[in-house]
Design an enzyme around this catalytic site. Sequence first.
Site, PDB file in Angstrom:
ATOM      1  N   SER A  91      25.465  43.453   4.284  1.00  9.49           N
ATOM      2  CA  SER A  91      25.455  42.201   3.505  1.00  9.49           C
ATOM      3  C   SER A  91      24.018  41.786   3.188  1.00  9.49           C
ATOM      4  CB  SER A  91      26.133  41.082   4.301  1.00  9.49           C
ATOM      5  OG  SER A  91      27.440  41.472   4.665  1.00  9.49           O
TER       6      SER A  91
HETATM    7  N1  SAM Z   1      28.347  43.262   9.027  1.00 10.83           N
HETATM    8  C1  SAM Z   1      27.985  44.508   8.410  1.00 10.83           C
HETATM    9  C2  SAM Z   1      26.521  44.827   8.550  1.00 10.83           C
HETATM   10  O1  SAM Z   1      25.785  44.052   9.198  1.00 10.83           O
HETATM   11  O2  SAM Z   1      26.113  45.866   8.037  1.00 10.83           O
HETATM   12  C3  SAM Z   1      28.399  44.586   6.973  1.00 10.83           C
HETATM   13  C4  SAM Z   1      29.871  44.539   6.815  1.00 10.83           C
HETATM   14  S1  SAM Z   1      30.496  45.226   5.332  1.00 10.83           S
HETATM   15  C5  SAM Z   1      30.167  43.933   4.206  1.00 10.83           C
HETATM   16  C6  SAM Z   1      32.238  45.107   5.701  1.00 10.83           C
HETATM   17  C7  SAM Z   1      32.724  46.110   6.700  1.00 10.83           C
HETATM   18  O3  SAM Z   1      34.048  45.755   7.084  1.00 10.83           O
HETATM   19  C8  SAM Z   1      32.804  47.529   6.174  1.00 10.83           C
HETATM   20  O4  SAM Z   1      32.001  48.369   6.953  1.00 10.83           O
HETATM   21  C9  SAM Z   1      34.284  47.879   6.300  1.00 10.83           C
HETATM   22  O5  SAM Z   1      34.529  49.230   6.625  1.00 10.83           O
HETATM   23  C10 SAM Z   1      34.716  46.947   7.407  1.00 10.83           C
HETATM   24  N2  SAM Z   1      36.157  46.654   7.495  1.00 10.83           N
HETATM   25  C11 SAM Z   1      37.052  46.413   6.504  1.00 10.83           C
HETATM   26  N3  SAM Z   1      38.274  46.169   7.036  1.00 10.83           N
HETATM   27  C12 SAM Z   1      38.143  46.250   8.390  1.00 10.83           C
HETATM   28  C13 SAM Z   1      39.040  46.083   9.496  1.00 10.83           C
HETATM   29  N4  SAM Z   1      40.339  45.785   9.351  1.00 10.83           N
HETATM   30  N5  SAM Z   1      38.552  46.250  10.739  1.00 10.83           N
HETATM   31  C14 SAM Z   1      37.256  46.547  10.949  1.00 10.83           C
HETATM   32  N6  SAM Z   1      36.365  46.723   9.949  1.00 10.83           N
HETATM   33  C15 SAM Z   1      36.796  46.555   8.684  1.00 10.83           C
END
Ligand code: SAM
Length: 254
Positions: A91
């Site tokens: 993000s």
């Molecule tokens: N917080 C992260 C960072 O500091 O890099 C960025 C997060 S990114 C915007 C969103 C993440 O949510 C992705 O890596 C995606 O694979 C994950 N995601 C989506 N659905 C999910 C779920 N049900 N459980 C765990 N992770 C999930």
Amino acid sequence: MGYLVGQVQIVSKRVFPCSMVGDDTSSENRDVVDKNKEITLKRLVSSRTVTKEDTIRAYQVVPRELFVPEKLRTDAYVDTPLPIGEGQTISAIHMCLIYLELLDLKEGLKVLEVGGGSGYHAALVAEVVSPTGKPLSGHVFTIERIPALVEFAKTNLERAGYSDRVTVLEGDGTLGHPVEAPFDRIMVAAAAPDIPPSLIDQLKPEGIMLIPVGRQQFWQELTVVTKDTEGNAKQRRKMSVAFVPLIGKEGWSP
Ligand code: SAM
């Protein structure tokens, strides 16, 4: 030595060996990274996007350049989402720091993150709930559904010195992490169609959860869920945001 921006003391920047910037070890690259880090902070402080000393300190201490792919390290402090592989992003800096401010973090809190990605956001939170150099107190559990990103986050957190305060788990974060529940704070870094009931259940009384709720692609409302002392949940919309979809049993279908 530090200097002042608004009311906040900016402590001197942390120095890393040039090799940590990536393949290109030139000191100009290190300078670009440091300069961008400082410029981004000044902008976020002067616009009052960021106001809390703890948030600023966490931003200064956690090396974002260690949480992006090597070829993007010089751009680590450009305030935009950056690709981390598997079609996912780390993000933007302002969004990570807005989360920190809204979560009202304190030392000693137990936090659940859903959507671990690179591990950067979890490290920022860990720096507030269990600051570097003090005895371990709070802890962050972060769940990521994509195995390659689970490994990426683990490696990054280890290299940056946060593996003692952040546990990375692989799985469907829409179901939370019942074994460690309840949590003082829950932050969801992906967009849900609705607030997953499992996450509401796993939030402590007086806890705070942040979750983007809305469409699968642009836009969603960043929603603040709070519980009172009796455990009754209330929600309010804070701002429009754009996150990747939350995929899982209590999220969007794959
Ligand atoms: N917080 C992260 C960072 O500091 O890099 C960025 C997060 S990114 C915007 C969103 C993440 O949510 C992705 O890596 C995606 O694979 C994950 N995601 C989506 N659905 C999910 C779920 N049900 N459980 C765990 N992770 C999930």
